[in-house]
Design an enzyme around this catalytic site. Structure first.
Site, PDB file in Angstrom:
ATOM      1  N   GLU A   4     -55.836  69.122 135.531  1.00 10.88           N
ATOM      2  CA  GLU A   4     -57.246  69.220 135.125  1.00 10.88           C
ATOM      3  C   GLU A   4     -58.002  67.925 135.426  1.00 10.88           C
ATOM      4  OE1 GLU A   4     -58.622  68.124 131.418  1.00 10.88           O
ATOM      5  OE2 GLU A   4     -56.673  68.212 130.423  1.00 10.88           O
ATOM      6  N   LYS A  57     -68.763  68.195 131.345  1.00  9.37           N
ATOM      7  CA  LYS A  57     -67.464  68.658 130.847  1.00  9.37           C
ATOM      8  C   LYS A  57     -67.523  70.180 130.967  1.00  9.37           C
ATOM      9  CE  LYS A  57     -64.857  68.926 126.499  1.00  9.37           C
ATOM     10  NZ  LYS A  57     -64.741  68.413 125.128  1.00  9.37           N
ATOM     11  N   SER A 117     -61.240  75.199 119.966  1.00  6.99           N
ATOM     12  CA  SER A 117     -61.377  75.050 121.413  1.00  6.99           C
ATOM     13  C   SER A 117     -61.212  76.380 122.145  1.00  6.99           C
ATOM     14  CB  SER A 117     -60.341  74.065 121.947  1.00  6.99           C
ATOM     15  OG  SER A 117     -60.437  73.981 123.350  1.00  6.99           O
ATOM     16  N   LYS A 164     -53.809  67.870 120.782  1.00  7.98           N
ATOM     17  CA  LYS A 164     -54.149  66.520 120.372  1.00  7.98           C
ATOM     18  C   LYS A 164     -54.040  66.363 118.854  1.00  7.98           C
ATOM     19  CE  LYS A 164     -57.072  67.260 123.224  1.00  7.98           C
ATOM     20  NZ  LYS A 164     -58.303  67.499 123.944  1.00  7.98           N
TER      21      LYS A 164
HETATM   22  N1  PSU Z   1     -56.072  66.184 126.643  1.00  4.86           N
HETATM   23  C1  PSU Z   1     -56.188  64.867 126.895  1.00  4.86           C
HETATM   24  N2  PSU Z   1     -57.413  64.387 127.211  1.00  4.86           N
HETATM   25  C2  PSU Z   1     -58.508  65.204 127.335  1.00  4.86           C
HETATM   26  C3  PSU Z   1     -58.372  66.611 127.083  1.00  4.86           C
HETATM   27  C4  PSU Z   1     -57.125  67.027 126.737  1.00  4.86           C
HETATM   28  O1  PSU Z   1     -55.198  64.130 126.844  1.00  4.86           O
HETATM   29  O2  PSU Z   1     -59.583  64.734 127.677  1.00  4.86           O
HETATM   30  C5  PSU Z   1     -59.539  67.569 127.278  1.00  4.86           C
HETATM   31  C6  PSU Z   1     -58.983  68.826 127.941  1.00  4.86           C
HETATM   32  O3  PSU Z   1     -59.689  69.046 129.135  1.00  4.86           O
HETATM   33  C7  PSU Z   1     -59.230  69.925 126.942  1.00  4.86           C
HETATM   34  C8  PSU Z   1     -60.458  69.436 126.268  1.00  4.86           C
HETATM   35  O4  PSU Z   1     -59.395  71.183 127.534  1.00  4.86           O
HETATM   36  O5  PSU Z   1     -60.200  68.036 126.112  1.00  4.86           O
HETATM   37  C9  PSU Z   1     -60.716  70.141 124.960  1.00  4.86           C
HETATM   38  O6  PSU Z   1     -62.030  69.925 124.555  1.00  4.86           O
HETATM   39  P1  PSU Z   1     -62.610  70.738 123.307  1.00  4.86           P
HETATM   40  O7  PSU Z   1     -61.830  70.248 122.130  1.00  4.86           O
HETATM   41  O8  PSU Z   1     -64.066  70.329 123.237  1.00  4.86           O
HETATM   42  O9  PSU Z   1     -62.439  72.183 123.596  1.00  4.86           O
HETATM   43 MN    MN Z   2     -64.895  72.276 120.442  1.00  4.95          MN
END
Ligand code: PSU
Ligand code: MN
Length: 302
Positions: A22, A83, A137, A156
């Site tokens: 990604e 993003k 997410s 995370k």
């Molecule tokens: N894992 C990491 N760093 C990141 C992300 C994941 O180590 O930057 C990113 C991924 O692209 C994931 C996104 O899909 O964060 C999730 O964002 P949100 O919580 O807004 O859905």
């Molecule tokens: Mn979110």
């Protein structure tokens, strides 16, 4: 709209092992220049393991599968990059935007391109305040509807991990521990959350993936690969930092898609870069394991 780099296309067509990567991690997940170095090193890890890397991102509205070094460099430095998650792909294409693809958007592009394995750091999940904010997410929805294999170090640690696992179960996503019987917690290996299923070899996992495909179960398989032991951080230390980060996000009224980048940045700055170092190490580790899985899958086809 989906542009596959010639060498990646050739690899897919000739059944070589390919691993997708990604790019939100480049545009929003890490500071420059660590983002650029990491992105290039992760590709190198995959090549050395005998597979073909394909970093995915959006440049001027075109979804690129297999970004060139120049394009990765551009995404690592340019300002005002988007993003781009699954829901944003159409707007990005229509308005010719550029940006990093999140796990959900990268899963979609990988599947469309015919790539079966995708390695990332940590997936998005259920946020700790989800009862009030409803912040879950879209990565979890993508996992519940796109049949590829995603290798991660868990979700995370800033998230509500038990709730994330419950949500994955609701969506029918198989979560498999790679050489672990616990769901990894990104910065630390042991979350205390037991997984029902685990494997100890890439071949074992490839067999599970083949059965999923034979059964036409249109859902992802999520592989939980703990961070390398020598790079894992102490749970208590990380949790203290996360509490402070969440507090600060609330105080600054950070919402929606800005939450995850804000928290990652806060943690890196307030741990003297320790969380960033661990993040880099675990992405590489996932890329390596992803390569082994892709190879095991292809070995059976030839
Ligand atoms: N894992 C990491 N760093 C990141 C992300 C994941 O180590 O930057 C990113 C991924 O692209 C994931 C996104 O899909 O964060 C999730 O964002 P949100 O919580 O807004 O859905
Ligand atoms: Mn979110």
């Amino acid at each position: 709209m989906l542009q596959i780099a010639p060498h990646v296309k050739e690899a897919i067509e000739t059944l070589k092992p390919v691993v997708a990567l990604e790019s939100t991690i480049i545009t929003h997940g890490m500071p420059y220049p660590a983002n650029l170095h990491t992105a290039l090193e992760v590709e190198q890890v995959i090549k050395e393991a005998g597979a073909v890397p394909a970093t995915i991102g959006v440049i001027n509205g075109i979804i690129k599968v297999g970004l060139s070094e120049e394009e990765i460099t551009y995404l690592s430095q340019a300002k005002d990059l988007h993003k781009i998650s699954l829901k944003d792909l159409s707007v990005a294409a229509a308005k010719k935007l550029s940006g990093g693809t999140t796990v959900s958007a990268t899963m979609f592009a990988s599947y469309k391109a015919g790539i079966q394995v995708f390695a990332t750091g940590g997936i998005g999940g259920v946020h700790r305040d989800a009862r009030e904010s409803f912040d879950v997410s879209t990565d979890l929805e993508a996992l519940g509807s796109i049949p590829i294999t995603v290798v991660c170090a868990g979700a995370k640690a800033i998230l509500d991990l038990p709730a994330t696992l419950e949500y994955l179960e609701t969506k029918g996503v198989l979560v498999v521990g790679y050489k672990t019987d616990e769901f990894p917690a990104f910065y630390y290996g042991r979350s205390g959350l037991k997984l029902e299923h685990s494997v100890t070899t890439p071949g074992e996992l490839a067999q599970v993936i083949r059965e999923r495909d034979a059964l036409e179960i249109n859902k992802a398989i999520l592989v939980g690969n703990p961070p390398p032991e020598n790079m894992a951080l102490e749970k208590e230390k990380v949790e203290k930092l996360i509490e402070a980060a969440l507090h600060e996000a609330k105080a600054q009224n950070i919402k929606g898609k800005d939450v995850t980048p804000f928290l990652l940045d806060y943690l890196a700055k307030n741990s003297q870069g320790e969380t960033l170092e661990t993040n880099i190490a675990l992405v590489k580790n996932n890329a390596y394991v992803g390569s082994l899985i892709a190879k095991a899958l292809m070995a059976a086809k030839i």
